[in-house]
Design an enzyme around this catalytic site. Structure first.
Site: not given
Length: 510
Positions: A31, A123, A135, A271, A459, A506
């Site tokens: 194409t 597309d 498929k 850790h 805090f 915090r």
């Protein structure tokens, strides 16, 4: 004679692939721009309009959406009624489809892209052909990735066609290709339309892991499609064993700490918590101070640097059992030293500046938590002081250092620091006093009992942490503030002659 239909946006390797098909006696249908490229390369093709008997219309939007294309792809070769339908309608089989799609993702990534630009790069015919061919994979080969060209040609040359297991795998790749494509379009269009958020995630598997946190748990490591700095997913491993699940978790935590420092910096981590961290005038000094912070916990840990690792640093690490070393680069002499430790994982990590906002994903049963990664940097200044005792100017760097490190310690978190390195780290306790006791006792055991900085990720809910800190030689506390008992803490600090600063931010880390 078998037929292939070729219509691609990415023309990488296409000419050689099609020449290979032709040399195997295949007819080529093509194409638009694909046909022009092939013809210019001396490859004879059949135009799509010759097959359909209908011109390409609407500026090429409609060219392959035709029964003579999809009938040729979807017809089952073992079903007589399908064969009869094709015969009655003059439709010839198409045995291979080579299609990849308009560059929608690349288009919307470009600055200044308009909605019209994006729309023209959606597309329609391509995904339709891919899905039809995929498929009917039992009879049709579908190719959407240039990296598969060689495999397909090898099988055609050897067998006249691709193998059934190859066609199944290529079918799966085609559906993945269209699913990712549609997901990208859907996200873009939903955003433009202001529709309620729907989260689409795309990750490619980087490696299968031997196991997860424990040997009875299966695990894989996935990476995002776009590389980002401070990521194990795009790091280069120079030597050592394969990374484990826990290695990756720990290393990621270390990289998140490193990204917060611009001065020469080293962190040792176990850790997912830092056990020793330090800044220095040089990376050698940063390493020595980080190691001195906790010579015990570093055993079996991870060490990360934000500067090139030198021979001196490598020699310092050589006697210690470590799991991973990470840095932006290494001198040849350093690599020669580290090469003697065969199992040590040596990683090169991109540590370039990163100002992007990144999402952090955490799975929970039946759901997913999503938040922005905590990359906020707060400059601690003297005017944040809330007590009568003001911060000594010479301590501001240590206050900033302690604040930067505590951000990356599991909550409840307390860090005790001085002279640009950690002296004690209290992580993940159920109450803040417990974390403070751990950090303060570590500092005391190391012989540090004066002019200490204490940083808290959240805090202080009561003044008991202030009172405890004073007993261990803390002179300055930096914390977010925001408790209903802030005044109690300030009063206690004033009573004990401690300087306290409120950052207003915090940094909980669960």
């Amino acid at each position: 004679m078998k037929r292939a239909l070729v219509s691609v946006s990415d023309k990488t390797g296409l000419v050689d692939f099609v020449r290979g098909l032709q040399s195997a006696d295949w007819e080529i249908i093509a194409t638009g721009g694909t046909q022009r490229l092939l013809e210019q390369s001396g490859i004879h093709t059949i135009g799509i309009s010759e097959v359909t008997g209908f011109p390409e219309i609407c500026d090429g939007r409609v060219k392959t959406l035709h029964p003579k294309v999809h009938g040729a792809l979807l017809a089952r070769r073992d079903e007589p009624s399908h064969l009869q339908a094709l015969s009655e309608n003059g439709i010839e089989f198409i045995d291979l489809v080579c299609v990849n799609l308009y560059p929608f993702r690349q288009t919307i990534a470009r600055e200044g892209t308009t909605m019209e630009d994006a729309i023209e790069n959606i597309d329609i015919g391509g995904p339709s052909m891919l899905r039809s061919a995929a498929k009917n994979y039992k009879d049709v080969t579908v190719v959407c990735d240039p990296s598969d060209y060689e495999r397909v040609l090898d099988e055609i040359r050897a067998n006249g066609s691709t193998l059934p297991e190859t066609r199944l795998a290529l079918s799966a790749k085609a559906y993945t290709h269209t699913a990712e494509y549609d997901m990208c379009i859907a996200s873009y269009m939903r955003d433009k339309a202001g529709l309620p958020e729907k989260l689409f995630l795309e990750f490619d598997v980087r490696q299968s892991l031997r196991y997860g946190e424990n040997p009875h748990q299966d695990a894989k490591f996935y990476k995002t499609l776009s590389p980002v700095p401070y990521s194990l997913a795009t790091a280069t491993q120079l030597q050592g064993k394969e990374l484990s699940y826990n290695n990756i978790q720990d290393a990621n935590a270390a990289l998140n700490i490193v990204r917060d420092f611009s001065l020469p910096f080293c962190v040792a981590l176990k850790h997912m918590n830092p056990c020793g961290a330090a800044i220095g005038k040089t990376i050698e000094e940063a390493w020595r101070k980080a190691y001195e912070s906790d010579k015990v916990s570093i055993y079996g840990g991870i060490v990360a640097f934000n500067r090139e690792v030198t021979e001196e640093v490598a020699l310092g690490m050589k006697p210690i059992f470590l799991e991973i070393v990470m840095a932006p680069s290494y001198t040849p002499e350093a690599l020669a030293v580290l090469a003697a430790k065969k199992n040590l994982r040596v990683m090169v990590v991109d540590m370039s500046e990163d100002k992007a906002v990144h999402e952090q994903y955490v799975s929970v049963n039946g759901g997913l938590l999503v938040q922005h990664l905590d990359t906020r940097k707060v400059e601690v200044t003297a005017d944040m002081c809330v007590t009568k005792t003001k911060p000594a100017p010479e301590l501001m760097d240590d206050i900033q250092f302690g604040w930067n490190v505590v951000k990356h310690v599991k909550s409840n978190a307390i860090v005790v620091a001085r002279d640009g390195h950690t002296l004690g780290v209290g992580a993940g306790q159920m109450n803040r006093v417990g974390s403070a006791e751990i950090a303060l006792n570590e500092a005391k055991a190391a012989g540090f009992t004066e002019n200490l900085i204490l940083a808290s990720d959240g805090f202080l809910p009561f003044d008991d942490t202030v009172a405890l800190a004073a007993q261990y030689g803390v002179t300055t506390i930096v914390q977010p503030g925001g408790s209903i008992r802030d005044e109690d803490c300030i009063r206690k600090a004033d009573e004990l002659g401690i300087c306290m600063l409120f950052t207003g931010t915090r940094h909980f880390k669960h």
